[in-house]
Design a protein around this motif. Structure first.
Motif, PDB file in Angstrom:
ATOM      1  N   VAL A  45       0.836  -1.202   0.000  1.00 24.37           N
ATOM      2  CA  VAL A  45       0.000   0.000   0.000  1.00 24.37           C
ATOM      3  C   VAL A  45       0.871   1.253   0.000  1.00 24.37           C
ATOM      4  CG1 VAL A  45      -1.782   1.281   1.224  1.00 24.37           C
ATOM      5  CG2 VAL A  45      -1.883  -1.209   1.159  1.00 24.37           C
ATOM      6  N   GLY A  46       1.944   1.218   0.767  1.00 26.78           N
ATOM      7  CA  GLY A  46       2.837   2.371   0.807  1.00 26.78           C
ATOM      8  C   GLY A  46       3.421   2.704  -0.544  1.00 26.78           C
ATOM      9  N   ALA A  47       3.675   1.679  -1.368  1.00 25.05           N
ATOM     10  CA  ALA A  47       4.222   1.905  -2.708  1.00 25.05           C
ATOM     11  C   ALA A  47       3.263   2.680  -3.593  1.00 25.05           C
ATOM     12  CB  ALA A  47       4.573   0.569  -3.357  1.00 25.05           C
ATOM     13  N   MET A  48       1.974   2.702  -3.251  1.00 21.18           N
ATOM     14  CA  MET A  48       1.021   3.489  -4.040  1.00 21.18           C
ATOM     15  C   MET A  48       1.361   4.967  -4.030  1.00 21.18           C
ATOM     16  SD  MET A  48      -2.753   1.933  -3.164  1.00 21.18           S
ATOM     17  CE  MET A  48      -3.518   3.260  -4.135  1.00 21.18           C
ATOM     18  N   GLY A  49       2.007   5.431  -2.963  1.00 22.91           N
ATOM     19  CA  GLY A  49       2.262   6.859  -2.823  1.00 22.91           C
ATOM     20  C   GLY A  49       2.977   7.463  -4.008  1.00 22.91           C
ATOM     21  N   GLU A  50       3.967   6.762  -4.546  1.00 23.50           N
ATOM     22  CA  GLU A  50       4.731   7.320  -5.653  1.00 23.50           C
ATOM     23  C   GLU A  50       3.925   7.430  -6.935  1.00 23.50           C
ATOM     24  OE1 GLU A  50       7.583   4.227  -7.609  1.00 23.50           O
ATOM     25  OE2 GLU A  50       7.481   3.713  -5.463  1.00 23.50           O
ATOM     26  N   TYR A  51       2.798   6.689  -7.019  1.00 24.71           N
ATOM     27  CA  TYR A  51       1.951   6.752  -8.214  1.00 24.71           C
ATOM     28  C   TYR A  51       0.774   7.713  -8.047  1.00 24.71           C
ATOM     29  CZ  TYR A  51       4.564   2.465  -9.013  1.00 24.71           C
ATOM     30  OH  TYR A  51       5.569   1.548  -9.157  1.00 24.71           O
TER      31      TYR A  51
END
Length: 258
Positions: free
Chosen positions: A106-112
């Motif tokens: 979920v945290g990786a969504m931030g960059e998108y």
């Protein structure tokens, strides 16, 4: 199998070590198409980060731990997690208020999400906060609470009180494992309690979990998943893995590999 980039290669080494227990330098060198010295550097880095333990003859074995740290999980299924995060981010519309749970996927969504106009992101995790720290056009709110150092997420009564004052267009939840019958599995009850509240406060709910987490039950704390939830996994998930979730009334999406 050729894996490009040292970070992705090291993530695969961790996965192989976890699944098989041991792997030699020579085997890894052939499998990844790199020199033995490159593999030794990878092993040295992974050892220093506490992700593996070295054994005699260049073999490696994972150092067992009941609950993996966020740093360990960041390298597990790296490609799959980013495929899932990328697809999940496409569901977010301009002007919405969305919740991002703690966790690496979920945290990786931030960059998108940095360029989504008029977006408000509420998060329980430090990973998402870091990813959005320089996104000047995104309003970022943190629910606060007690920090779980292993998961780098906030839990407890302060976090729960914050959620009671908010609603969300969409909520994106992480998991240590997902079971079609039992729901979302986490290490502690306070984590599952928080997820139940997140589900209650959101219009649309997504659970993000790569294929290795489907059907597992590593711990004994659970948050039920209501029918109508969307489970986003990666394209390696089999019909046998996803079928029980579809039968339970969930929508299942296999995020395409980038």
């Amino acid at each position: 199998m050729a894996v490009r980039g040292s970070q992705a290669r090291r993530a695969e080494i961790v996965h192989l070590a976890r699944s098989s227990g041991l792997a030699s330098v020579e085997e890894l060198s052939v499998q990844f198409g790199v020199t033995a010295s490159t593999i030794r550097r990878d092993l040295g880095q992974l050892t220093s980060e506490g992700l593996i333990a070295r054994t005699y003859g260049g073999a490696i074995a994972l150092d067992p731990q009941p609950e993996s740290s966020l740093r360990q999980r960041a390298l597990e299924g790296y490609q799959a997690k980013h495929d899932i995060a990328r697809w999940a981010a496409t569901q977010v519309q301009p002007g919405e208020t969305v919740l991002l749970d703690a966790g690496t996927t979920v945290g990786a969504m931030g960059e998108y999400l940095c360029d989504v106009a008029g977006l408000t992101v509420v998060t329980a995790g430090l990973t998402a906060l870091e990813a959005l720290a320089d996104a000047d056009d995104v309003r970022v709110e943190c629910i606060g609470g007690t920090l779980r150092h292993l998961s780098q997420g906030f839990v407890g009564p302060i976090a729960e009180a914050s959620l009671q004052r908010l609603t969300f267009d969409r909520a994106f939840l992480g998991a240590d494992a997902v079971n079609a019958e039992l729901g979302i599995c986490e290490a502690e009850l306070e984590q599952t309690r928080l997820k139940e509240m997140m589900i209650e406060r959101a219009g649309t709910v997504y659970v993000l979990a790569h294929a290795n987490k489907l059907g597992g039950r590593p711990f004994h704390a659970w948050a039920p998943i209501p029918p109508g939830t969307t489970l986003i996994t990666d394209d390696s998930a089999t019909d046998a893995q996803t079928g029980p979730f579809t039968a339970a009334g969930l929508s299942v999406v296999r995020a395409p590999r980038s």
